[in-house]
Design a protein around this motif. Sequence first.
Motif, PDB file in Angstrom:
ATOM      1  N   GLN A 175      -3.098   5.543   0.083  1.00 44.72           N
ATOM      2  CA  GLN A 175      -4.313   4.828  -0.366  1.00 44.72           C
ATOM      3  C   GLN A 175      -4.399   3.408   0.003  1.00 44.72           C
ATOM      4  OE1 GLN A 175      -6.292   5.238  -4.368  1.00 44.72           O
ATOM      5  NE2 GLN A 175      -5.536   3.019  -4.778  1.00 44.72           N
ATOM      6  N   PHE A 227     -12.633   2.370   0.963  1.00 43.12           N
ATOM      7  CA  PHE A 227     -11.378   2.401   1.426  1.00 43.12           C
ATOM      8  C   PHE A 227     -11.486   2.850   2.539  1.00 43.12           C
ATOM      9  CE2 PHE A 227     -11.746   2.729  -3.027  1.00 43.12           C
ATOM     10  CZ  PHE A 227     -10.353   2.258  -3.940  1.00 43.12           C
ATOM     11  N   LEU A 242      -8.544  12.256   2.227  1.00 42.52           N
ATOM     12  CA  LEU A 242      -8.308  11.053   1.452  1.00 42.52           C
ATOM     13  C   LEU A 242      -6.826  11.034   1.056  1.00 42.52           C
ATOM     14  CD1 LEU A 242     -11.616  10.621  -0.512  1.00 42.52           C
ATOM     15  CD2 LEU A 242     -11.142   9.736   1.661  1.00 42.52           C
ATOM     16  N   GLU A 243      -6.198  12.159   0.846  1.00 38.15           N
ATOM     17  CA  GLU A 243      -4.958  12.239   0.438  1.00 38.15           C
ATOM     18  C   GLU A 243      -3.980  12.237   1.615  1.00 38.15           C
ATOM     19  OE1 GLU A 243      -5.321  15.716  -2.382  1.00 38.15           O
ATOM     20  OE2 GLU A 243      -4.563  14.344  -3.930  1.00 38.15           O
ATOM     21  N   LEU A 251      -8.629   6.083  -5.563  1.00 37.97           N
ATOM     22  CA  LEU A 251      -9.560   6.862  -4.563  1.00 37.97           C
ATOM     23  C   LEU A 251      -9.839   8.051  -4.588  1.00 37.97           C
ATOM     24  CD1 LEU A 251     -11.344   6.722  -1.770  1.00 37.97           C
ATOM     25  CD2 LEU A 251      -8.978   7.089  -0.681  1.00 37.97           C
TER      26      LEU A 251
END
Length: 398
Positions: free
Chosen positions: A266, A183, A261-262, A246
């Motif tokens: 995504q 990702f 990642l947040e 993810l």
Amino acid sequence: MATTDVDIAVIGGGIGGLTLALALRQRGLEAEVFEQADALREVGAAVAIAANGSRILQRLGLGDELAAASVVPTSLQYRHWRSGAVVAEHPVGEAYARRFGAPFWGIHRASLQRTLSEAWGVERLHLGRCLVGVSDRADGVVLTFRDGRTVHARTVVGADGVHSRVRRHVDDSAPVYSGTSGFRGMAPIEALPSLPSPSAVQFWMGPGGHVLHYQVGESVNYLAVLDGPRRWPHQAGLTDAGPGELIGAFAGWHGAVRDMLEAVPQSPRWGLFTLPSPLRWSRGRSVLLGDAAHAMLPHHGQGANQTIEDAAVLARCIADAGPEGYESAFGRYERLRRSRTRAVQRASWDTSPVLHLPDGPAADVRDERLRGLDGWLGWIHGHDPDRAIALPLADAHH
């Protein structure tokens, strides 16, 4: 519709195709670049240009412009997935440039693409030209495009990526799925107050996955890689991921990783494929370059850099061989590039399982090895194609 005659046709107006065209021009040769897109758009968020690529771009006269658009990382760090402890660290910045003779740049792909295309100009860049047919003739190659136009070229270079139409003409082998997927994202630095050392290139290593990130402008570009799925649903490309897939895969990881990642929506899930080096890199007057010849996994950040190396070597070989010396030029190019690109491909392929180890003795051995990384990866970043051309072939890929 009349057929256009050209000396050198480069298929693909990406990093490799434009670098080759500029390197040929520097040696007194002009090419025509054919790109299927109707505009040169950003593909991917960012790219890391290591010394083995930046030294070539500097020799093309692009160093000052690219340096101004880039971020130079402070260091390379490897961190424990849960605690965030630094397992190994190596300076980049000025120390890296002194060690390898050229800088390390983190740059937006759009900025790199724009610099290359502006240096090349529009006169010999043909957009909206999707190649659909390649056929050999005694005096060259006939290229057929979707719009019905045809081009007769004395030499054709396929710089058209992992799904290369030219490769299907030269060697019809398919990409191989690695069993891993990724990702991508670009998170604003201001949204990441918990991220330690945002200006460093960082690998967070843990069971079943790793996260690589580095600064580009005022953002952090990341690639989060996971084991699986076991099979990919189609031949390369992207697939949709379920909501929260993810962040769910990184449950229990350090808060800074999860915050990053947040911080942005995504992305689709990206299957990680490699393209085995073909049995031959050329057929008749057609030759392959970059991902069309040896697409590799991204774990050493070498896809673009190996393509740039290819371009420098192929331009030199074509110029040295002369107008009708394509057979000797292509043979020399393949001999100089095959073993090196295979070695980098192999090193990239082997990296995921090493970074994805669970805590334990094997991870401890890996961590110790990472502390000696300069000797481990110096052969990649310190490579100079101009020097390699002058070496015996057995030594040229180091």
